[in-house]
Design an enzyme around this catalytic site. Structure first.
Site, PDB file in Angstrom:
ATOM      1  N   GLY A  98      26.818  44.781  54.656  1.00  0.00           N
ATOM      2  CA  GLY A  98      26.295  43.595  53.550  1.00  0.00           C
ATOM      3  C   GLY A  98      26.371  42.250  54.312  1.00  0.00           C
ATOM      4  N   VAL A 101      26.804  32.717  48.319  1.00  0.00           N
ATOM      5  CA  VAL A 101      26.412  32.190  49.588  1.00  0.00           C
ATOM      6  C   VAL A 101      24.809  32.318  49.835  1.00  0.00           C
ATOM      7  CG1 VAL A 101      28.681  32.982  50.824  1.00  0.00           C
ATOM      8  CG2 VAL A 101      26.938  34.775  50.412  1.00  0.00           C
ATOM      9  N   LYS A 128      33.189  34.442  40.131  1.00  0.00           N
ATOM     10  CA  LYS A 128      32.934  35.254  38.934  1.00  0.00           C
ATOM     11  C   LYS A 128      34.027  36.003  38.283  1.00  0.00           C
ATOM     12  CE  LYS A 128      27.936  35.519  40.039  1.00  0.00           C
ATOM     13  NZ  LYS A 128      27.984  34.749  41.179  1.00  0.00           N
ATOM     14  N   SER A 174      22.514  35.722  50.706  1.00  0.00           N
ATOM     15  CA  SER A 174      22.811  37.014  50.589  1.00  0.00           C
ATOM     16  C   SER A 174      22.090  37.889  49.782  1.00  0.00           C
ATOM     17  CB  SER A 174      24.215  36.726  49.648  1.00  0.00           C
ATOM     18  OG  SER A 174      24.120  36.401  48.556  1.00  0.00           O
ATOM     19  N   LYS A 212      36.380  42.009  39.803  1.00  0.00           N
ATOM     20  CA  LYS A 212      37.070  41.504  40.776  1.00  0.00           C
ATOM     21  C   LYS A 212      38.347  41.107  40.618  1.00  0.00           C
ATOM     22  CE  LYS A 212      35.319  41.185  44.454  1.00  0.00           C
ATOM     23  NZ  LYS A 212      35.609  41.809  45.645  1.00  0.00           N
TER      24      LYS A 212
END
Length: 654
Positions: free
Chosen positions: A292, A453, A414, A456, A426
């Site tokens: 990723g 970022v 988030k 991304s 998360k």
């Protein structure tokens, strides 16, 4: 005269170019019909028969509408090709058929051979006009290169000038530099001017582009220069940065688009080598989600710290192949002694994880694997929870069992007062790491939380670039939406350093700088591409009276999307030994209480019971406040409410 007219056409906005092209097509279609009648009736006077022209008047608007629907006016004339000919041929065939049918339907006089002659003549005139314009444009390009100003008269600017003099598509007309000692000098026949002279130089020489030749400038300095160039409405490009040139990744003569990092204008803080080394040098390191955006950059930076082994865990075969190949090439120069191990697998496979951790004697884990795209996870809530929550749980328990020394969870802003499934998942992953740190074991857990970022997967920046290249519109979800941004290399570097400062269950927050209004970012990107942005009214109605090249159109907030992102759940953050890394004291749960909730969550996910999932997420103390109904992936509609449409492309990264 021809060149002046061509310059005038090229200078028109896209909407005006389309209007001009439609008017020209209408005139050429009329000429084609008139000549077809004249050829068939052996004279110009009979060709003016009113009944026949009534049939043409009925067909003309239909023909132009058909051309528009087929995308003929979206094609740029300077790039006309075979596809355009196919569209013309089909569209004119339909036009000829409509001509014949309208004449028969209304009993109008029209010889049967006229539509065929009309088709042939229209193909020649409309196609010839387009190819003729393309030829004129290419001739103009062959005769004249784009006139540019080089910003920076130092050694980099002089080398760039010498390169452009021997070829390329640019013709330098002047240097511009802030250094007063250079102003007024001649370099290779070009005068060096003060930046204050830029507007007059642009007007005098017809400058189309400014080339930044200041590779050693800091990001803040580059941002200040870009702010001065924005009002000029010129395309701005740049040579590579000094680090890329020194490392051999780029050459000075390469000209690139301005990097988004230059727009954000934030200088890097030199890393602390002791923190970079602590969990990596000479150790066995695993990165999950290694293919990723964040995972791959973590791998690059970890490799440069010379670990004994780098284990790449990735679910996507292609992503794993790509990063493995890249790292093997990089290792030859930076860390030939490092053993690179690509592992294809899921973080939800507890037995495979534990076996791999033991077999490769992993010391440190950087857990970057997650489903992160907000709208996709919102429409696939069960899979999002399984991967982000229970994948983290499986990996954390496997790490404890295998005796891993350090576990660093890559989290997101988030997770703070989440309004979507991704953020909630998360935050629960954070609670898992905090709870696991309270259990007996050698593993030191750390959580590193940060915002978007640059560049991304799912990021707004590549999307905006693609939309600008396509001629717009740029889609932004809301006029007031803001986001924090950080460059991927900086984020990865700070994640590594934060993990080294952990004592157990720490929540680290990266200093993201100031939030950026997405509409302002979009406008700057348009202007630095040499185009003019025009902002639509909220709701999508375009302000057509405002001139512009690229429309910025507001859509609507996507399911679960916030206007503003936060980085803290609690009241405040405390400084650490690194100026860009803070630590926070966040609410945590002990393992027995959390374990019971996770068991219930696993059960409702197994049943795909969406209302029960919603209820349980409210019960877990994560501050979950959804902005809309939870989405049923089977029917693509929210529970109890209709789905109003597909998710709009927007300004928020996943």
């Amino acid at each position: 005269m021809t060149g002046r007219f061509l310059n005038y056409l090229i200078g028109l906005s896209r909407s005006r170019k389309r209007a001009v092209l439609m008017l020209v097509d209408a005139a050429l279609l009329a000429v084609s019909f008139f000549l077809a009648m004249a050829l068939r009736l052996d004279g110009f006077t009979p060709a003016l028969s009113p009944p026949s022209w009534l049939a043409f008047a009925l067909v003309l608007p239909c023909t132009l509408l058909l051309f528009r629907l087929m995308g003929l006016y979206r094609a740029v004339v300077r790039h006309v090709a075979g596809r355009t000919v196919q569209v013309l041929a089909f569209g004119l065939a339909v036009s000829a058929l409509l001509l014949l049918l309208s004449a028969k339907s209304f009993g109008l006089f029209l010889p049967r051979s006229v539509p065929a002659i009309y088709w042939l003549l229209a193909m020649g005139l409309l196609g010839g006009a387009r190819f003729g314009l393309r030829a004129l444009y290419r001739h103009r390009l062959a005769r004249l290169k784009a006139r540019v100003i080089i910003f920076g008269a130092g050694s980099a600017g002089r080398q760039l000038f010498a390169t452009l003099e021997h070829g390329g598509d640019y013709a330098p007309v002047a240097f511009v530099d802030d250094a007063t000692e250079l102003q007024g000098r001649d370099i290779g026949g070009l005068r060096v001017f003060s930046p204050a002279r830029l507007p007059s130089l642009v007007a005098e020489h017809g400058v189309e582009c400014v080339l930044l030749a200041i590779p050693s400038a800091t990001r803040r300095q580059r941002r200040n220069i870009l702010e001065r160039l924005e009002p000029l409405g010129l395309r701005v490009q740049t040579v590579p940065g000094l680090s890329d040139i020194v490392s051999g990744r780029a050459e000075l003569s390469e000209i690139r688009e301005v990097a988004i990092e230059d727009l954000l204008g934030r200088d890097l803080v030199p890393p602390r080598q002791d923190l970079l080394d602590a969990n990596i040098r000479g150790k066995s390191v695993m990165v999950t989600g290694a293919g990723g955006s964040i995972g791959s950059e973590l791998c690059r930076q970890i490799l440069s710290q010379r670990p004994s082994r780098l284990v790449l865990l990735e679910l996507s075969e292609f992503s794993l192949y790509s990063i493995d190949e890249e790292l093997r090439d990089l290792a030859k120069a930076e860390s030939p002694e490092t053993v690179i191990v690509p592992l294809l697998g899921s973080v939800r496979d507890r037995s495979r994880l534990e076996g791999a951790l033991r077999h490769f004697a992993v010391d440190t884990i950087f857990h970057a694997a997650a489903y992160k795209h907000v709208p996709l996870v919102e429409r696939n809530p069960v899979e999002g929870l399984r991967n982000n929550v229970f994948g983290t749980l499986a990996l954390a328990e496997a790490a404890q069992t295998a005796g891993v020394k350090a576990f660093v969870l890559v989290s997101t802003d988030k997770a703070v007062r989440p309004t979507n499934i991704m953020g909630a998942s998360k935050r629960i992953a954070e609670l898992i790491c905090q709870a696991q740190s309270g259990l007996p074991g050698e593993t030191v857990f750390a959580i590193v939380r940060f915002g978007n970022v640059v560049g991304s997967s799912g990021s707004v920046i590549p999307l905006f670039r693609k939309q600008i290249e396509a001629g717009g519109p740029i889609t932004v979800t809301h006029p007031d939406i803001t986001r924090y941004f950080m460059a991927i290399p900086e984020a990865a570097q700070l994640v590594i350093q934060a993990g080294a400062m952990a004592r157990g269950g720490d929540v680290f927050i990266l200093d993201m700088g100031e939030p950026v209004r997405i509409v302002d970012l979009a406008s700057r990107m348009v202007r630095l591409s040499g185009l003019r942005p025009v902002v639509s009214e909220a709701g999508g109605a375009s302000r057509t009276r405002v001139k512009g090249d690229i429309e910025i159109r507001f859509t609507e907030l996507r399911p679960g999307e916030k206007l503003f992102e936060e980085l803290l759940v609690g009241d405040g953050a405390h400084p650490t030994a690194h100026p860009r890394i803070m630590t926070a004291t966040e609410m945590a749960m002990d393992w027995p209480a959390l374990e019971g909730l996770l068991g219930r969550l696993s059960a409702v996910c197994e049943r795909h019971d969406l209302p029960a999932i919603r209820h349980l997420l409210h019960e877990i103390p994560i501050g979950y406040e959804p902005s809309g109904a939870i989405v049923n992936p089977c029917c693509e509609a929210p529970e109890s409410t209709p789905l109003t449409g597909a998710p709009a492309q927007s300004s928020a990264t996943a």
